[in-house]
Design a protein around this motif. Structure first.
Motif, PDB file in Angstrom:
ATOM      1  N   ALA A  82       0.812  -1.218   0.000  1.00  0.00           N
ATOM      2  CA  ALA A  82       0.000   0.000   0.000  1.00  0.00           C
ATOM      3  C   ALA A  82       0.840   1.260   0.000  1.00  0.00           C
ATOM      4  CB  ALA A  82      -0.936  -0.001   1.208  1.00  0.00           C
ATOM      5  N   VAL A  83       2.101   1.171   0.448  1.00  0.00           N
ATOM      6  CA  VAL A  83       2.941   2.370   0.532  1.00  0.00           C
ATOM      7  C   VAL A  83       4.194   2.252  -0.333  1.00  0.00           C
ATOM      8  CG1 VAL A  83       2.133   3.034   2.822  1.00  0.00           C
ATOM      9  CG2 VAL A  83       4.071   1.466   2.611  1.00  0.00           C
ATOM     10  N   CYS A  84       4.215   1.278  -1.231  1.00  0.00           N
ATOM     11  CA  CYS A  84       5.399   1.061  -2.065  1.00  0.00           C
ATOM     12  C   CYS A  84       5.031   1.084  -3.542  1.00  0.00           C
ATOM     13  CB  CYS A  84       6.051  -0.286  -1.733  1.00  0.00           C
ATOM     14  SG  CYS A  84       6.739  -0.386  -0.082  1.00  0.00           S
ATOM     15  N   ASP A  85       5.915   1.642  -4.336  1.00  0.00           N
ATOM     16  CA  ASP A  85       5.769   1.613  -5.789  1.00  0.00           C
ATOM     17  C   ASP A  85       6.513   0.390  -6.311  1.00  0.00           C
ATOM     18  OD1 ASP A  85       5.580   2.001  -8.485  1.00  0.00           O
ATOM     19  OD2 ASP A  85       6.712   3.878  -8.542  1.00  0.00           O
ATOM     20  N   THR A  86       5.786  -0.581  -6.795  1.00  0.00           N
ATOM     21  CA  THR A  86       6.408  -1.822  -7.262  1.00  0.00           C
ATOM     22  C   THR A  86       6.588  -1.849  -8.775  1.00  0.00           C
ATOM     23  OG1 THR A  86       4.229  -2.887  -7.327  1.00  0.00           O
ATOM     24  CG2 THR A  86       5.537  -3.148  -5.306  1.00  0.00           C
TER      25      THR A  86
END
Length: 280
Positions: A234-238
């Motif tokens: 939810a808080v990471c750009d993958t």
């Protein structure tokens, strides 16, 4: 040795120059030099080495610097806590959060407190799980948010439901079925994960990180397959990575709200614990 002297010494240690420390403290240089000399006389040891470009800490000075930072933080926390007693939902909440729980706290869970801005403020500290436990145990932080496994001695704990580990897979390193992957299927790819996860895997890890958000960043750049708790997505750009659940259920973990067992929480901390709930 008093708090003022410790504050002065910390400023000198961090600035590396008495003149710069004096500017930071908004005092003149002579009284600062005097207090440093007094501190060295009282402790009967040299704390700094003076040179043409400033000062460096001796071994005794480095020890005092670490202890002084902790003492000053505890003094601030104690003053804040004592001041809040009897005042209800006012004051400053010191909340310590491990990176592995960054998606669960503080975020929207404490948004209610924002409506009391001016009466309530939050001091957020981040650190590894052991560091968060130390902050709570020492009284610097009233409430912490960590992730299993961790030692619970001396703590009260409110656990979140278990959540699986997920694999953040660059397209070139995709393995497994459409939605799931087993560790055996990842045996031929470089793994990126934090130290807590690496200790559970029982295999060599290509890249160790201190922060699961960095793990995701490494995977997104194609460095390897990142392993993180599912909530971190939810808080990471993958980026273009595939996200698949790791099938080994013994690698699932639980986030947890912790506070010191023998310490009465302030009204503000009690409300924060209630708002954080089970972090589900």
């Amino acid at each position: 040795m008093n708090l003022k002297q410790l504050e002065y010494f910390v400023a000198i240690a961090e600035e590396g120059q008495v003149t710069a420390a004096a500017r930071r403290l908004h005092i003149s240089q002579p009284p600062l030099s005097y207090e440093l000399a007094q501190l060295e006389r009282e402790l009967d040891t040299q704390l700094v080495r003076r040179g043409p470009r400033g000062v460096t800490l001796t071994e005794a000075g480095r020890l005092l610097y670490e202890r002084a930072r902790r003492i000053l933080a505890m003094a601030t926390a104690t003053a804040r806590e004592v001041s809040s007693v009897g005042k209800g939902l006012t004051g400053t909440l010191c909340l310590a959060v491990a990176p592995s729980a960054a998606a669960l706290a503080p975020g929207a869970r404490l948004a209610e407190l924002a409506g009391r801005a001016g009466q309530v403020s939050i001091e957020l500290r981040e650190g590894t799980v052991p560091e968060v436990i130390e902050l709570v145990g020492s009284g610097i932080a009233e409430v912490g948010v960590v992730r299993t496994p961790f030692a619970t001695q001396g703590l009260r704990v409110r656990y979140a439901p278990a959540e699986p580990l997920v694999a953040v897979m660059p397209p070139a390193l995709e393995r497994g079925a459409e939605l799931e992957v087993g560790l055996a299927e990842l045996s031929d790819v470089p793994i990126v994960c934090d130290r807590r996860c690496a200790a559970q895997l029982g295999r060599d890890v290509f890249c160790l990180t201190e922060d699961e958000r960095t793990t995701c960043s490494c995977a997104a750049s194609g460095l390897g397959v990142g392993l993180v708790p599912r909530s971190l997505l939810a808080v990471c750009d993958t980026g273009p990575c595939y996200i698949k659940t790791v099938t080994e259920k013994d690698l699932a973990s639980r986030a947890a709200v912790i506070w010191k067992a023998d310490r009465a929480l302030s009204p503000l901390a009690e409300r924060a614990v209630a708002l954080l709930g089970e972090l589900s």
